[in-house]
Each structure stands twice: as C-alpha cells, then as structure tokens.
Design an enzyme around this catalytic site. Structure first.
Site, short mmCIF file in Angstrom:
data_model
loop_
_atom_site.label_atom_id
_atom_site.label_comp_id
_atom_site.label_asym_id
_atom_site.label_seq_id
_atom_site.Cartn_x
_atom_site.Cartn_y
_atom_site.Cartn_z
N HIS A 235 0.82 -1.22 0.00
CA HIS A 235 0.00 0.00 0.00
C HIS A 235 0.85 1.26 0.00
O HIS A 235 0.40 2.31 0.42
CB HIS A 235 -0.97 0.05 1.19
CG HIS A 235 -1.91 -1.12 1.24
ND1 HIS A 235 -2.83 -1.39 0.23
CD2 HIS A 235 -2.08 -2.10 2.16
CE1 HIS A 235 -3.51 -2.47 0.54
NE2 HIS A 235 -3.07 -2.94 1.69
N ARG A 292 -0.37 18.36 3.16
CA ARG A 292 1.05 18.71 3.08
C ARG A 292 1.49 18.57 1.64
O ARG A 292 0.73 18.13 0.79
CB ARG A 292 1.86 17.75 3.94
CG ARG A 292 1.58 16.30 3.51
CD ARG A 292 2.45 15.29 4.18
NE ARG A 292 1.90 13.96 4.13
CZ ARG A 292 2.05 13.09 3.14
NH1 ARG A 292 2.74 13.44 2.07
NH2 ARG A 292 1.51 11.90 3.18
P1 ADP Z 1 2.87 9.60 0.50
O1 ADP Z 1 1.51 9.33 -0.03
O2 ADP Z 1 3.31 11.02 0.20
O3 ADP Z 1 3.90 8.59 0.18
P2 ADP Z 1 2.89 8.67 3.33
O4 ADP Z 1 1.84 9.01 4.33
O5 ADP Z 1 3.12 7.25 3.00
O6 ADP Z 1 2.59 9.57 2.05
O7 ADP Z 1 4.25 9.26 3.89
C1 ADP Z 1 4.78 10.41 3.41
C2 ADP Z 1 6.21 10.26 3.20
O8 ADP Z 1 6.85 10.77 4.33
C3 ADP Z 1 6.67 8.83 3.00
O9 ADP Z 1 6.91 8.55 1.66
C4 ADP Z 1 7.93 8.74 3.76
O10 ADP Z 1 9.04 8.69 2.85
C5 ADP Z 1 8.00 10.03 4.53
N1 ADP Z 1 8.06 9.77 5.91
C6 ADP Z 1 7.12 9.21 6.68
N2 ADP Z 1 7.56 9.16 7.92
C7 ADP Z 1 8.79 9.68 7.92
C8 ADP Z 1 9.76 9.90 8.90
N3 ADP Z 1 9.57 9.57 10.18
N4 ADP Z 1 10.92 10.47 8.52
C9 ADP Z 1 11.13 10.84 7.26
N5 ADP Z 1 10.25 10.66 6.30
C10 ADP Z 1 9.10 10.09 6.62
P1 ADP Z 2 -2.85 5.68 3.98
O1 ADP Z 2 -3.25 6.70 4.99
O2 ADP Z 2 -2.11 4.55 4.58
O3 ADP Z 2 -2.21 6.30 2.78
P2 ADP Z 2 -5.20 5.24 2.29
O4 ADP Z 2 -6.61 5.30 2.79
O5 ADP Z 2 -4.73 6.40 1.48
O6 ADP Z 2 -4.25 5.01 3.53
O7 ADP Z 2 -5.03 3.89 1.46
C1 ADP Z 2 -3.76 3.44 1.04
C2 ADP Z 2 -3.91 2.47 -0.13
O8 ADP Z 2 -4.75 1.36 0.20
C3 ADP Z 2 -4.53 3.06 -1.36
O9 ADP Z 2 -3.61 3.77 -2.17
C4 ADP Z 2 -5.06 1.81 -2.05
O10 ADP Z 2 -4.01 1.13 -2.72
C5 ADP Z 2 -5.54 0.95 -0.91
N1 ADP Z 2 -6.99 1.16 -0.61
C6 ADP Z 2 -7.51 2.06 0.23
N2 ADP Z 2 -8.86 2.00 0.25
C7 ADP Z 2 -9.21 1.01 -0.60
C8 ADP Z 2 -10.48 0.42 -1.01
N3 ADP Z 2 -11.64 0.85 -0.51
N4 ADP Z 2 -10.45 -0.58 -1.91
C9 ADP Z 2 -9.28 -1.05 -2.40
N5 ADP Z 2 -8.07 -0.55 -2.05
C10 ADP Z 2 -8.02 0.46 -1.16
#
Ligand code: ADP
Ligand code: ADP
Ligand code: MG
Length: 664
Positions: A235, A292
């Site tokens: 994911h 952000r």
């Molecule tokens: P995105 O959809 O932008 O990938 P995420 O919620 O997965 O969003 O996280 C944002 C980004 O922030 C991640 O890709 C990760 O590389 C970075 N990140 C998350 N936690 C940390 C952390 N503790 N230190 C540095 N970078 C972080």
């Molecule tokens: P996060 O805060 O961890 O980014 P998201 O709600 O953005 O969580 O979901 C992360 C990923 O999980 C999505 O990019 C998608 O690949 C999968 N996902 C989320 N919701 C669904 C759904 N209802 N059905 C199928 N896949 C989903």
C-alpha cells in the site's frame, strides 16, 4: 516574501525546499540530529542547528525545541516538509502561538482531515463521492459486523487514524469478520493510539488517482490535475505519473472540482492532495486528504511548469496564488520512480549501509536539441557518495523524475536514466524498477494497485547466467589493477602459470548462487578468455578510471567496475552484476581472522555479546549474535584465540562490512 525560514525536516525534501528558497533569496536554517551532522541538507542551508540524538523522537519530532531554534535564529516561518511534524495540528498551532508562520494549512484543516472517519463525514456533506461503507462512531463489534454484511464482501477495515499503508485489513467473508476486526483494532491502538475503525467496500483492481490542490488566503483554490500512484507495494507508492493514463477531460474536471470542494469544505490553505480510489470504469471515491506537500509533487511540477514550493512560500507569506485555474495547462508526461535502500527479492525489506559508489545519469544523455521543453529529467536526493542510509529514517535514497512529450517518451527516458544510475554499498530497488517499467502491464498502462503482485513472476524472473562480456570487464579490471601495482614488470608472473608456453590464470567468482570460473590466457596484445558463457579473444580499447571499453570477440562493451570489499560490481548495458571474487592472494595469505578482524556479514543490530575482552575461545565458539533481516545470525570464532576488543554494544546498529571485534 519571508527573509528567513527554518526547514523542520531532513533528506531530499529539506534539500528541495532549500533550493527554492535560495532561488527566491530567502535565507534558510537547517535543523539536524547527531546522525546527520554531515548530511546534505545541512550543507544546503545557510545556517544549521543541532537539535538532538539520532532517534526522530529526540530530534526531528521535538516541536518545541524546533520552534525555539526558529525564534533564536530570527526565522519568520517553518516549512515542515513531509512526514515528521507536517501533519501535526498541535505543532501548527504552537508555531502560530510563537508568532511563526507554519508553511502549511491552518491547524483546523489538518485536524479535520486527520481522522479518516471524520473526514468522510465532512466530505459527505460537501457532496464528494465516498466508497460505500460505514464511518460513524458506533464501534460495537456486532453493529460493525452487520454493516459489513450490508456493504457486501470483500470489505476493507481501516484504522481511522491510520497512515503509511498501516492499519488495514481486507475481510473476504462474514465468517472472517470478527477476527479481522479484533486484529485491525489491535494494530490501530498500538500504531496510532486510537482503535477507531471504519469499514468500506474493498474495490477490485482499483487505481489510486490523486489531485493536487492549492488554495490561498483570498479564497482562491485551484487543482493542478491528477497523479496516478497505482503502482504500490504494501500500500505504498513506488511509481507515480502525471497525467493519469486514459483520463478524459470530463473526468479530470469532475475529479478536480470534487477535490477543490473537499479543500474548501475544511477552509484549506496551501498545498494539499486529495486521494481518490477509482474503479476501472472511471468512477471514483474520496479516500483521504494529505494536508502537506506530497513526495510525488515533482511530476505535477514537470507537467504544469510550476514550482510548488515557491507557491507554498508565496501563499504562506500572504500572496495570492500565482496562477488561476484557466491558466493551468498540462504539457507532456512525467513519471517518478522512488529509489529505495531495500531488497525487493526479500519482500522489500529495507537495507542500510554506506553508499560507497554513486553515479547518476547526466543531463547530457538526454539533450533535446534546443526545444523549449522542461528538463528531461531531475533527481531529488538528500544523500551523496560516502553517506550512510541509517535505520533511523526513511530508506528513500532518491527520486528520479523524467519528462517526455508523451508517456512513451517519458518511459524511454526513465529506462535510460535508471540504466545510468549506479549504486554500490547497499541493496537498492533499481533493477526491480527497471523490470517494472519494462513490464508489459506498466508499459501498456494496465494499471491498478495490485500490479506488482499480479505480475510477480515477470518482475522476479529466474537468475540469468553471467555473460562473458560482464566477466571480461571484471577480469580485465583486476588484471589491469594488478599490473598497475607491479609496473616494473608488466608480465608479472607471480599469480599466473605458464602452460604450453603461454601464461594462463583462473578466476573464480560467485554471482548469487552461480559459480562462474573464467580462464584467461595472456597474449602479446590482449587475452583469450574461456568461461561458461563461451570463449573469445579480448582486447582493451580504452581505460579511464573505473570505466573501461573492451572488444570481446566481435562485440564492443563498455562498463564501470567498482570494487567493494571482496565484491566486484560491474555496470554495463544498463545492468548491475555483483561478482564475489575469491582473491587467491588474500586467501592464500591472510584470511580475515588471521588479520585479526571479524566483520558484519550484513547490516543489522547487535542483540547479544557472548564474550568479553581478554577471553580465550575455541574454534567455532559463538562470539556474538546479530539480528538482520528479521533473523538472528551467530558470529563464531574462526579458530582458537583471544578476544582483544569488542567494537559495539548490545542494541547498536552495524553497517555491512563493519569490524565487529579484534581477535588474536
Ligand atoms: P505519500 O503518499 O506522500 O507517500 P505517506 O503518508 O506514505 O505519504 O508518507 C509520506 C512520506 O513521508 C513517506 O513517503 C515517507 O518517505 C515520509 N516519511 C514518513 N515518515 C517519515 C519519517 N519519520 N521520517 C522521514 N520521512 C518520513
Ligand atoms: P494511507 O493513509 O495509509 O495512505 P489510504 O486510505 O490512502 O491510507 O489507502 C492506502 C492504499 O490502500 C490506497 O492507495 C489503495 O491502494 C488501498 N486502498 C484504500 N482503500 C481502498 C479500497 N476501498 N479498496 C481497495 N483498495 C483500497
Ligand atoms: Mg494515502
């Protein structure tokens, strides 16, 4: 515009923000942890202040400490980057209270979008389409079970406070529901301190399509089109592109306007991303809003010709949005690949270590011949050669972003750029990314979030035998390096032997589990090589540092050969091949133990020390235990002797090849 800002982050995003600030004449203050004293982001800023030890909890997450540094340095604003404090509403509030501008949305907007459940309730009111499901307050297990039965399986349970791909459970049937709910709540409480969950329809083969929005303090809000981030592992995004393949103008407008409505519903200001999950038929639903700048923002910058960090700084300092909706246009296609220190073959487990060799593609390889198009590629990175990827922070090494007039051109450039990216010192996902972008699913834009799992066989092909040209590059490099050491005697015979009047020598390499033996015979001008891949005469055409050109039979090959410990890394024709060399000199003479050193076989953590300095040990006696890749490895005494010194303590992280103890 501000005259000085503090950047409350590290790595590539801190460097990225600093670059724009410098261009705009804004002074920058970096903060750094003890682990980052020599980091690139520290050098990229005008001032830098140490804020604490390596652990993020004791440095980059210390909001109050960072605010006092900003005040002491005379900064007017704080840019939080992404991760760390960027979505922390208390930190945004504290900045405002201290008289500093938080370069991001109002704390109230962060709070409103922080809970996935509450955000969905707000979006419902703003008429933004939602995945069918339940996101209310009733957390009674029987009630949630009934809701799930009503939604129809498969159902997805999500931690309301979740993020980073954690806290999600797919439930395939009613029978599985109760157990899945309990396990989802357990993970939610331990990871996010809140066990509230929501249940929604789990879509089949969906795409992740998100919209970049931007709002100012004058009530303007625009969308900078979409990014397709469907290619994910666990994911989490691996490849991102803009625009989304197959998007129609009508749907783009509908999604853009829905995203703007979402932002307006929470009084949004600044850069934000509204994430949607879309069906293959194009119908789409709100998933969450990230309040952000997003990791993948460069693909949007490339197709719109904007600098989103500049927009952030302008909006935060009170200016209006630089462009209105009607002035925003899509030009060409951009793709981003995240280069991670990880091991795709071992379930994408992060790896740590020192970047002993880094070579990046050069713009000159991509010259477009005077067209006014954007730069064809860009690398955003926070590290350089010699830096260490430590276990303390995110293992992203760099983002490579390419632009093309269309998707096909962008893909071709991405293939080329990845082929010129060389890394030695840790495992990376570069070879995996190369296979991924070449896979027919990605090339044909047959995208959905299960692309990697579905194409597992094609993405993880069986091991291929090492070709003769690759072996030739390694062997000739070794021969030339030795000749260099014995310059007075170019026909040095110390490690070859004469057979039928000519000089021959055998080289033994290991590539993964394949043994590759090569025999070479020295000729007056060149060599003859004989290996598993066949035989051929070999001639040196050109040598420049670690780069060499050879003629192998009728074939011409170029390559770079880098030595790292016992391993030779050959980069040629876009491939990276690691050959473990059994150096006859080292092994005949001094083995590692005889040299008095014992080194870590892989990066990991010391979990137990079984001996103390001065202690005598027998051959094979366990000395210490390391934990790496979720497994324990025992380091044993190679022979009878005395332990002189232990270099680490229990709990310490050690890099690959680090000396663990001195042994006599
Ligand atoms: P995105 O959809 O932008 O990938 P995420 O919620 O997965 O969003 O996280 C944002 C980004 O922030 C991640 O890709 C990760 O590389 C970075 N990140 C998350 N936690 C940390 C952390 N503790 N230190 C540095 N970078 C972080
Ligand atoms: P996060 O805060 O961890 O980014 P998201 O709600 O953005 O969580 O979901 C992360 C990923 O999980 C999505 O990019 C998608 O690949 C999968 N996902 C989320 N919701 C669904 C759904 N209802 N059905 C199928 N896949 C989903
Ligand atoms: Mg998300």
């Amino acid at each position: 515009m501000f005259s000085k800002i503090l950047i409350a982050n590290r790595g590539e995003i801190a460097c990225r923000v600093a670059a724009t600030a410098r261009r705009l004449g804004v002074k920058t203050v970096a903060v750094y942890s003890e682990a980052d004293a020599l980091a690139r982001h520290v050098a990229a800023c005008d001032e830098a202040v140490l804020i604490g030890p390596a652990a993020a909890k004791e440095s980059y997450l210390l909001g109050d400490r960072i605010i006092s540094v900003a005040l002491a340095c005379g900064a007017e604003a704080i840019h939080p980057g992404y991760g760390f404090l960027s979505e922390n509403s208390e930190f945004a509030d504290a900045c405002t209270k201290a008289g500093l501008v938080f370069i991001g949305p109002p704390a109230s907007a962060i709070r409103a979008m922080g809970s996935k459940s509450a955000a969905k309730t707000l979006m419902e009111q703003a008429r933004v389409p939602l995945v069918p499901g339940y996101h209310g307050d009733n957390q009674d297990a029987d009630f949630l079970h009934q809701q799930a039965d009503g939604i129809g399986y498969p159902v997805l349970l999500k931690a309301s406070a979740g993020g980073g791909g954690k806290g999600m459970r797919v439930v395939e049937s009613s029978q599985e529901f109760k157990a899945a709910l309990a396990s989802c709540k357990r993970e939610a409480i331990s990871s996010f301190g809140d066990d509230k969950v929501l249940a929604e329809k789990y879509l089949q083969r969906p795409r992740h399509i998100e919209i970049q929005v931007f709002a100012d303090t004058f009530g303007n809000c625009v969308y900078l089109f979409e990014r397709d981030c469907s290619v994910q592992r666990r994911h989490q995004k691996v490849l991102e592109e803009a625009p989304a393949p197959g998007m129609s103008a009508d749907r783009r407008k509908a999604m853009g306007e829905a995203a703007v409505a979402a932002a307006k519903a929470v009084g949004y200001v600044g850069a934000g991303t509204v994430e949607f999950i879309a069906n293959q038929d194009g119908s789409f639903y709100f998933m969450e809003m990230n309040t952000r700048l997003q990791v993948e923002h460069p693909v949007t910058e490339m197709i719109t010709g904007t600098d989103l960090v500049e927009w952030q700084l302008r909006v935060a300092s009170g200016e209006a949005l630089p462009l209105q909706q009607s002035a925003l246009k899509i030009h060409g296609h951009a793709i981003e690949a995240r280069i991670y220190a990880e091991n795709p073959e071992k379930g994408f487990l992060p790896s740590i270590g020192t970047l002993v060799h880094v070579r990046t593609p050069e713009a000159v390889n991509f010259e477009l011949g005077g067209t006014p198009d954007p730069a064809p590629f860009r690398i955003d990175s926070g590290v350089c050669e010699g830096d260490t990827i430590s276990p303390f922070y995110d293992p992203m090494i760099a983002k490579m972003i390419v632009w093309g007039r269309d998707r096909q051109e962008a893909l071709t450039r991405m293939a080329r750029a990845l082929a010129h990216y060389q890394l030695v010192g840790l495992s990376s996902n570069i070879a995996f990314l190369q296979r991924l972008i070449r896979s027919s699913a990605f090339a044909q834009a047959d995208l959905d979030t299960g692309l990697i799992e579905r194409n597992h066989a094609a993405l993880f092909p069986p091991h291929e035998n090492v070709s003769l040209p690759i072996l030739a590059l390694a062997v000739i490099r070794i021969v030339l390096a030795e000749r260099h050491h014995n310059q007075n005697d170019p026909w040095d015979t110390s490690h070859g032997w004469r057979m039928n009047g000519s000089l021959s020598r055998r080289f033994a390499f290991d590539n993964e589990d394949e043994k590759c033996d090569v025999d070479i015979r020295y000729l007056a001008k060149g060599w003859v090589m004989h290996g598993t891949g066949g035989s051929a005469p070999v001639r040196l055409i050109h040598l420049n540092g670690d780069e060499l050109s050879l003629q192998v039979g009728t074939q011409f090959v170029n390559g770079t050969v880098v030595r790292h410990g016992e391993n030779f890394h050959v980069f040629s024709q876009g491939q990276h091949c690691e050959l473990k060399y059994a150096d006859p000199l080292v092994h005949a003479g001094e083995t590692e133990a005889e040299a008095g050193r014992l080194t870590a076989p892989m990066p990991g953590k010391i979990v137990a020390l079984l001996v103390s300095p001065g202690q005598s040990v027998q051959k094979g006696e366990p000395l210490l235990i390391m934990e790496a890749m979720k497994m324990e490895h025992t380091i044993a005494a190679p022979k009878e002797g005395v332990v002189r010194e232990l270099m680490y303590r229990v709990g310490d992280q050690v890099a690959d090849g680090a000396q663990l103890l001195v042994f006599e």
